[in-house]
Design an enzyme around this catalytic site. Sequence first.
Site, mmCIF file in Angstrom:
data_model
loop_
_atom_site.group_PDB
_atom_site.id
_atom_site.type_symbol
_atom_site.label_atom_id
_atom_site.label_comp_id
_atom_site.label_asym_id
_atom_site.label_seq_id
_atom_site.Cartn_x
_atom_site.Cartn_y
_atom_site.Cartn_z
ATOM 1 N N GLU A 245 0.837 -1.210 0.000
ATOM 2 C CA GLU A 245 0.000 0.000 0.000
ATOM 3 C C GLU A 245 0.869 1.255 0.000
ATOM 4 O OE1 GLU A 245 -1.311 1.922 3.326
ATOM 5 O OE2 GLU A 245 -1.133 0.233 4.698
ATOM 6 N N VAL B 117 -5.414 0.440 3.057
ATOM 7 C CA VAL B 117 -5.625 -1.008 2.941
ATOM 8 C C VAL B 117 -6.870 -1.282 2.095
ATOM 9 C CG1 VAL B 117 -6.245 -3.093 4.235
ATOM 10 C CG2 VAL B 117 -4.385 -1.620 5.041
ATOM 11 N N LYS C 262 -3.777 -1.483 14.141
ATOM 12 C CA LYS C 262 -3.000 -0.465 14.855
ATOM 13 C C LYS C 262 -3.471 -0.360 16.309
ATOM 14 C CE LYS C 262 -3.505 2.224 11.281
ATOM 15 N NZ LYS C 262 -3.351 1.503 10.014
HETATM 16 N N1 PSU Z 1 -0.254 0.586 8.623
HETATM 17 C C1 PSU Z 1 0.804 1.351 9.032
HETATM 18 N N2 PSU Z 1 0.712 2.707 8.824
HETATM 19 C C2 PSU Z 1 -0.388 3.288 8.188
HETATM 20 C C3 PSU Z 1 -1.486 2.464 7.775
HETATM 21 C C4 PSU Z 1 -1.357 1.114 8.015
HETATM 22 O O1 PSU Z 1 1.788 0.835 9.592
HETATM 23 O O2 PSU Z 1 -0.394 4.497 7.985
HETATM 24 C C5 PSU Z 1 -2.698 3.076 7.063
HETATM 25 C C6 PSU Z 1 -3.347 2.022 6.168
HETATM 26 O O3 PSU Z 1 -3.385 2.569 4.871
HETATM 27 C C7 PSU Z 1 -4.742 1.842 6.711
HETATM 28 C C8 PSU Z 1 -5.036 3.230 7.206
HETATM 29 O O4 PSU Z 1 -5.639 1.399 5.723
HETATM 30 O O5 PSU Z 1 -3.784 3.544 7.878
HETATM 31 C C9 PSU Z 1 -6.253 3.263 8.084
HETATM 32 O O6 PSU Z 1 -6.747 4.578 8.072
HETATM 33 P P1 PSU Z 1 -8.269 4.842 8.572
HETATM 34 O O7 PSU Z 1 -8.260 4.502 10.015
HETATM 35 O O8 PSU Z 1 -8.528 6.316 8.287
HETATM 36 O O9 PSU Z 1 -9.146 3.940 7.740
#
Ligand code: PSU
Length: 324
Positions: free
Chosen positions: A39, A120, A173
């Site tokens: 990604e 993702v 996360k």
């Molecule tokens: N994993 C990491 N760092 C990131 C992300 C994932 O180590 O920045 C990103 C991915 O792209 C994931 C996004 O889809 O954070 C999630 O963001 P949100 O909570 O706004 O959907």
Amino acid sequence: MTEPSASPVTPATPAPGVLRFSAEVADALAAGAPVVALESTIIAHGLPRPRNLRVARELEDLVRAGGAVPATVAVLDGQPHIGLDKDGLERIAEDDSLRKFGFRELAPALATGASGATTVSGTAFLAARAGIRVFATGGLGGVHRDWAASQDESADLALLARTRITVVCAGVKSILDVPATLERLETLGVAVLGYRTAQFPGFYLTGSGQPVGWTVQDPAEIAAVMRAQDALGGIRSALVVANPVPAREQLDPALHDRVLAEALAAADRAGVRGQAITPFLLAHLTEHTAGASLEANLAAVRGNVRLAAEIAGRWAAGPQRGRG
Ligand code: PSU
Ligand code: MN
């Protein structure tokens, strides 16, 4: 695009010319050789500059060292790219105007010629359409801790419930509500495998304290599960492979808990919400752990990329006797 013979995926293919393949990805897919999707949001919005460009290159090199071809995914000038060239990778790392595109952003972006890094959900969708079965990231998005008030749940989860792809991640996360996210994955019918662990990983931390229902020991077992998904047919859901950061490379758990509490309070004070919250929290942790959270994040992503290359190799090799 011809469907790779060794990868029994049947994507509802997009119209011809919609996806733009790098030459090495096109060749690999045509030959049925192993490919790993990566990604771009982690590069554009998840990591500090200028380190992010070095990381983007390093992750691609790790895929190659593992015998697979990297396909970093992004949307540039309204065109979804499956694999980026040197300029494309630099643009992802350096362009301040780049947006963050989840799945739902893709059609408006295509129609208007916009540019953005894919999350993702955006990456998994495009990679699956391209016929790529294995995808490596850091940590999935999920249910945010203030969900009852904000209703903020990453689009990653719902997209994975209807996309046939294997995502290698270090869990979700840890800024999120991890138990709630695991409940949502169950509700949505997304299978989760712990890689050499009975505990769901904790992104920056080796363990989250939550159990995981299935533990696998090697990439062949994972490929066997992927083939079993296809053999069952029906709903084309994802497979989450949860691969913990090695204990010696994890963030100190006490430091993690303290700084994360501060980061969540700072986000609340600053009124940060929506798409901005994940990048805000990740940056706050990096700054207030003097870079230690960044190192743990990178260690997790590297491990995921290496494992994804091995899985892609097993997948491309076709069924082995008795296993994957
Ligand atoms: N994993 C990491 N760092 C990131 C992300 C994932 O180590 O920045 C990103 C991915 O792209 C994931 C996004 O889809 O954070 C999630 O963001 P949100 O909570 O706004 O959907
Ligand atoms: Mn969100």
